[in-house]
Write a protein that holds these residues in place. Structure first.
Motif: not given
Length: 67
Positions: A7-9, A18-19, A36-37, A49-53
């Motif tokens: 899940s995310y904003y 989430g899925s 991204f996030n 996948f990049f752990p940034y906005e």
């Protein structure tokens, strides 16, 4: 094989549940959570996948292009 997109904003500050990947009715090879996030989707590349906005990454590209 499958993976979870947690899940995310979103960039618009909307909560997204989430899925699992691949999503029903989509490409069966899209088994990885990508993006991204604040923008997540299923794809076939385990390194996408990049752990940034998302906006932050575009800002880095802009700064790089300035120099």
């Amino acid at each position: 094989m499958s993976s979870e997109c947690t899940s995310y904003y979103s960039a618009e500050n909307v909560f997204m549940n989430g899925s699992s990947c691949p999503k029903e009715g989509s490409d069966p090879s899209a088994t990885f959570c990508c993006g991204f996030n604040d923008i997540k989707y299923c794809c076939d590349d385990p390194n996408s996948f990049f752990p940034y906005e998302y906006g932050y990454m575009w800002w880095l590209r802009y700064v790089r292009d300035l120099y």
